[in-house]
Design a protein around this motif. Structure first.
Motif, PDB file in Angstrom:
ATOM      1  N   SER A   1       0.823  -1.205   0.000  1.00 44.42           N
ATOM      2  CA  SER A   1       0.000   0.000   0.000  1.00 44.42           C
ATOM      3  C   SER A   1       0.859   1.257   0.000  1.00 44.42           C
ATOM      4  O   SER A   1       0.510   2.269  -0.619  1.00 44.42           O
ATOM      5  CB  SER A   1      -0.932   0.005   1.213  1.00 44.42           C
TER       6      SER A   1
ATOM      7  N   THR B   1     -12.251  -2.775   5.908  1.00 41.96           N
ATOM      8  CA  THR B   1     -13.192  -2.519   4.810  1.00 41.96           C
ATOM      9  C   THR B   1     -12.633  -3.165   3.549  1.00 41.96           C
ATOM     10  O   THR B   1     -11.496  -3.645   3.535  1.00 41.96           O
ATOM     11  CB  THR B   1     -13.388  -1.005   4.578  1.00 41.96           C
ATOM     12  N   THR B   2     -13.403  -3.174   2.492  1.00 45.47           N
ATOM     13  CA  THR B   2     -12.985  -3.841   1.259  1.00 45.47           C
ATOM     14  C   THR B   2     -11.963  -3.037   0.478  1.00 45.47           C
ATOM     15  O   THR B   2     -11.320  -3.566  -0.436  1.00 45.47           O
ATOM     16  CB  THR B   2     -14.209  -4.109   0.358  1.00 45.47           C
ATOM     17  N   THR B   3     -11.781  -1.762   0.789  1.00 40.65           N
ATOM     18  CA  THR B   3     -10.813  -0.926   0.088  1.00 40.65           C
ATOM     19  C   THR B   3      -9.905  -0.222   1.083  1.00 40.65           C
ATOM     20  O   THR B   3     -10.263  -0.038   2.259  1.00 40.65           O
ATOM     21  CB  THR B   3     -11.520   0.139  -0.776  1.00 40.65           C
ATOM     22  N   ILE B   4      -8.728   0.165   0.599  1.00 43.49           N
ATOM     23  CA  ILE B   4      -7.767   0.882   1.424  1.00 43.49           C
ATOM     24  C   ILE B   4      -7.404   2.184   0.721  1.00 43.49           C
ATOM     25  O   ILE B   4      -7.073   2.178  -0.471  1.00 43.49           O
ATOM     26  CB  ILE B   4      -6.489   0.049   1.653  1.00 43.49           C
ATOM     27  N   ASP B   5      -7.466   3.275   1.434  1.00 40.95           N
ATOM     28  CA  ASP B   5      -7.018   4.556   0.905  1.00 40.95           C
ATOM     29  C   ASP B   5      -5.503   4.621   1.105  1.00 40.95           C
ATOM     30  O   ASP B   5      -5.018   5.022   2.167  1.00 40.95           O
ATOM     31  CB  ASP B   5      -7.722   5.700   1.629  1.00 40.95           C
ATOM     32  N   CYS B   6      -4.761   4.200   0.086  1.00 40.73           N
ATOM     33  CA  CYS B   6      -3.309   4.086   0.218  1.00 40.73           C
ATOM     34  C   CYS B   6      -2.649   5.443   0.470  1.00 40.73           C
ATOM     35  O   CYS B   6      -1.687   5.546   1.235  1.00 40.73           O
ATOM     36  CB  CYS B   6      -2.717   3.433  -1.028  1.00 40.73           C
TER      37      CYS B   6
END
Length: 409
Positions: free
Chosen positions: A37, A220-225
C-alpha cells in the motif's frame, strides 16, 4: 524612539538523508499488504525485505523493489546464520548502499516476522558501514508495527515458542511467540491495526503501547493508500534517544498504565524485594498477566538494577547494570542525561536511585490482589531495620544470576 537590532536565525541545514520507515509485524500477509500500500503511492519508494526462511542454514534472500520493478533478488550466504549477523552483514550495508545509489528515494525496511524492531534500532544506532555511521547516511523516521487483529489474543495468550511453529531464527533461539509479538508492539511509535479488533484486543494494544499512534486499516474492502502513507511516512515519530523497554524506567519514562478495572497494574516501590519470597512467587506472578516488564532490585544484591520480562508463561530476569548510588560519582558520566535527571528528581536519601517499577498487562487481572502479592514480597520494616548489612545474610536463590560487570558470566 529607540530601536532594537533585528537578529536573524540561520535556517537549519536541509537534511538530505533518505528516510527509512521500519515495518515490523508477526503476520506476514498483513505486513506485506501495508508495505504494498505504501509502494503504490510513491514510484521512487524502495522496499527492502530479507527472507529468513533459510537463515538457520546460513542463507538469506534479499529482495529490493519498487511498486512496479524488482531491482534486486539475491540469496546471500552468511558466515553465521542468525538475525544479528543478518542485520550487521547485509541489512545495514544494503540500506547504506541504496542511500548512495538512489539518493532521491526513501526506503521501507520490512522485517521478517521473527525480528524485533528494538534489535534493529540498536544495530542502526551503533552500526557503521565502511567506517561511516549508519545514522550519518540514513534517518530512521518511524518504527511501525502491523498487528493482525484476528490472531492477536491467541498469540499473546498462548504458550508456544517460535520453535513450536518452526519459526526459530537459530538453534539456540528459545523466544516465545508472546514475547516476540509483545516486543514488536511495545517498541513501535505507530501501530497499524489490520482488521477489526474486538474490545479486548483494542484495550490490550493501548496497554501494551500507550505511547504509540494507532492507525486502523483492513476492516473494509478498500484501502485509501494515500491516506495510509500520509499517516505512516514522514512523521518523524521515532526518537533515537528513546531507550529500549527495559531501560525506560531507569530513564524516568513510562512503562505502562494503571487500570483499576482489571487490565493493567503499575507497581512502584522504593524498598527492595526479599529474594526468597520473590522467587517463590514467580510462578504466580508470571501466570497472572499476559505481559510483565520493568525493573526491580533485591535486598541481597543492592548494587545491580534487574530487568523483568514475562510473557507466554515464561520469565526472563537480567542485569541492567549498577545503580548510580552503587557507583562513585566520577563514573556517573557514562549514564545518559535522561537517567541522571530522573535520578536527581527522585533521589531517596536512604535508597538513592534504587526503585522497583513493574507493569503487568492482561485481560482479567485482579489489581488489588496482584499489588498485595507483590507488596508481600518486599522486605518488611523489621527486616530492613538497622544497617543494610543486616540483610547480607538473607538466603538468595538468585545468587550469581545478575553480575554487575557485563564481562562476568
Amino acid at each position: 524612539m529607540s530601536t532594537r537590532p533585528i537578529t536573524s536565525v540561520a535556517p537549519a541545514p536541509a537534511d538530505h538523508r533518505p528516510r527509512v520507515t521500519v515495518l515490523a509485524g508477526f503476520s506476514p500477509p498483513a505486513t506485506e499488504a501495508v508495505a504494498r500500500s505504501l509502494l503504490v503511492t510513491d514510484p521512487r519508494l524502495l522496499l527492502v525485505r530479507h527472507d529468513l526462511t533459510r537463515v538457520r542454514d546460513g542463507f538469506v534472500r534479499r529482495v529490493v523493489r519498487t511498486a512496479g520493478t524488482i531491482i534486486e533478488d539475491e540469496t546471500v550466504r552468511l558466515v553465521h546464520g542468525c538475525v544479528a549477523c543478518t542485520l550487521r552483514d547485509d541489512v545495514l550495508p544494503t540500506l547504506v548502499r541504496l542511500s548512495r545509489e538512489r539518493p532521491g528515494s526513501d526506503l521501507v525496511l520490512a522485517l521478517s516476522n521473527v525480528v524485533e524492531p528494538e534489535a534493529v534500532a540498536a544495530a542502526c544506532a551503533h552500526g557503521a558501514v565502511d567506517g561511516v555511521a549508519v545514522t550519518d547516511a540514513l534517518r530512521f523516521d518511524s518504527y511501525v508495527t502491523v498487528v493482525e487483529a484476528r490472531g492477536l489474543l491467541d498469540d499473546l495468550a498462548g504458550t508456544d515458542d517460535l520453535r513450536d511453529r518452526d519459526l526459530h531464527a537459530a538453534e539456540q533461539d528459545g523466544r516465545s511467540v508472546a514475547a516476540v509479538v509483545a516486543r514488536q508492539i511495545e517498541y513501535a511509535d505507530t501501530i497499524v491495526v489490520w482488521g477489526r479488533p474486538d474490545d479486548q484486543a483494542e484495550a490490550l494494544l493501548h496497554r501494551l503501547a500507550p505511547w504509540a499512534t494507532q492507525v486502523r486499516v483492513g476492516d473494509t474492502t478498500t484501502i485509501d493508500c494515500t491516506a495510509l502513507a500520509a499517516r505512516l511516512r514522514g512523521t518523524g515519530r521515532h526518537d533515537p534517544r528513546t531507550p529500549g523497554m527495559l531501560g525506560r524506567a531507569l530513564e524516568g519514562l513510562p512503562i505502562g498504565v494503571h487500570d483499576p478495572d482489571g487490565g493493567a497494574v503499575l507497581f512502584r516501590a522504593r524498598r527492595p524485594f526479599h529474594p526468597g519470597r520473590l522467587h517463590a512467587a514467580l510462578p504466580e506472578l508470571t501466570g497472572a498477566a499476559l505481559r510483565g516488564r520493568g525493573q526491580l532490585w533485591l535486598a541481597s544484591q543492592p548494587e545491580v538494577a534487574i530487568g523483568w520480562e514475562s510473557a507466554g508463561g515464561g520469565i526472563a530476569l537480567g542485569a541492567l547494570g549498577p545503580w548510580l548510588d552503587a557507583l562513585p560519582v566520577a563514573r556517573w558520566g557514562a549514564a545518559s542525561d535522561l537517567r541522571l535527571l530522573a535520578a536527581d528528581l527522585d533521589w531517596d536519601p536512604y535508597y538513592g536511585d534504587r526503585r522497583t517499577v513493574l507493569a503487568f498487562i492482561g485481560l482479567d487481572l485482579a489489581p488489588d490482589a496482584l499489588t498485595e502479592r507483590l507488596t508481600d514480597c518486599l522486605v518488611t520494616d523489621a527486616e530492613i531495620a538497622g544497617h543494610p548489612a543486616a540483610l547480607a545474610g538473607i538466603s538468595d536463590p538468585f545468587t550469581g544470576f545478575f553480575p554487575v560487570d557485563p564481562e562476568e558470566d
